[in-house]
Structures are given as structure tokens and as C-alpha cells.
Design an enzyme around this catalytic site. Structure first.
Site, PDB file in Angstrom:
ATOM      1  N   CYS A   1       0.838  -1.208   0.000  1.00  0.00           N
ATOM      2  CA  CYS A   1       0.000   0.000   0.000  1.00  0.00           C
ATOM      3  C   CYS A   1       0.868   1.251   0.000  1.00  0.00           C
ATOM      4  O   CYS A   1       1.606   1.494   0.959  1.00  0.00           O
ATOM      5  CB  CYS A   1      -0.905  -0.059   1.233  1.00  0.00           C
TER       6      CYS A   1
ATOM      7  N   CYS B   1       0.446   3.625   2.936  1.00  0.00           N
ATOM      8  CA  CYS B   1       1.015   3.014   4.149  1.00  0.00           C
ATOM      9  C   CYS B   1       2.521   3.259   4.195  1.00  0.00           C
ATOM     10  O   CYS B   1       3.080   3.598   5.236  1.00  0.00           O
ATOM     11  CB  CYS B   1       0.760   1.511   4.189  1.00  0.00           C
TER      12      CYS B   1
END
Length: 139
Positions: free
Chosen positions: A60, A63
């Protein structure tokens, strides 16, 4: 504010844990098992600490973007316990927390959710952390 939708857990996993280095540095504890989660929550409860749990994924982008900042915050707020959960490593556990997007941050007191943030929103993350920051009880 970015986040990644958790569609499936069929992502290719690489076995080396090198990709965790930037995700769990500083005072961030990487949670690999349900047992380690229970242990850390019990420890936080005993110390009177608030827990911030970051449900994240190595694939991600948002992230990855917020991970160094999360680690930095863990250094600035030693009275809070910072945890990191990889949604692909703990699939069933993450599902039990109803994670629909990563990153998702849960704020816990005595194991109970007191706040939540979905997405890599740095100002909002720090605001929420600052608002729950309390000096823990001494034993």
C-alpha cells in the site's frame, strides 16, 4: 489523504522481513501473532497506556508514505504504545477488526476502541495522538 482498499488477500508475499524495516522502526512494535497482540494490550493496560494500532500493508503506497512518520511519532509520544499489524500476515485477525482500507489506525484504551482514523492523513493522525496522550500511571 490516501488509503488502499483491501480487496483480497491474494498478494504475493516475500519471505524476507526486510520490507518491515521502514514500517516498524523507532518504538513501533510489529505484531506477528494474536498472542503478541494480547501480550502488548495486557502490557499497555498494566502501564495505563493508550494503544495506537496501525493496520497496514506492505503493497500500500499511502502506508509506505506514512510509516516513517508513524515511527517518528512513536519516538515523540513514549507514553503511548504504537503497534503495527500487517493485514496480509494476520488476515483473520484483521478481518475481525473489519479493516476495509489501509492504513487504518485504531486508538485503544484498556483494549477498547476510543477513536479511529482511516487513511494516511498526517495532521489528523498527530492531532488524534496528541488528544489521547496522557502520562501513564506509575506502578
Amino acid at each position: 489523504m490516501g488509503n488502499c482498499v483491501v480487496k483480497s488477500h491474494s498478494h504475493v508475499k516475500d519471505d524476507d522481513s526486510v520490507h518491515h524495516v521502514e514500517f516498524a522502526s523507532g518504538k513501533v512494535h510489529l505484531i506477528n501473532t494474536k498472542e503478541s497482540w494480547d501480550e502488548k494490550l495486557e502490557q499497555a493496560r498494566g502501564d495505563g497506556k493508550i494503544v495506537v494500532a496501525n493496520f497496514s500493508a506492505t503493497w500500500c503506497g499511502p502506508c509506505k508514505m506514512i510509516a516513517p512518520y508513524y515511527c517518528e511519532l512513536s519516538e515523540h509520544y513514549p507514553s503511548i504504545m504504537f503497534l503495527l499489524i500487517d493485514v496480509d500476515e494476520l488476515i483473520d485477525f484483521s478481518t475481525s477488526w473489519d479493516i476495509k482500507a489501509t492504513p487504518t489506525f485504531f486508538f485503544l484504551r484498556d483494549g477498547q476502541e476510543i477513536d479511529k482514523l482511516v487513511g494516511a492523513n498526517k495532521p489528523e493522525l498527530e492531532r488524534k495522538i496528541a488528544s489521547v496522550n496522557v502520562v501513564p500511571r506509575h506502578q
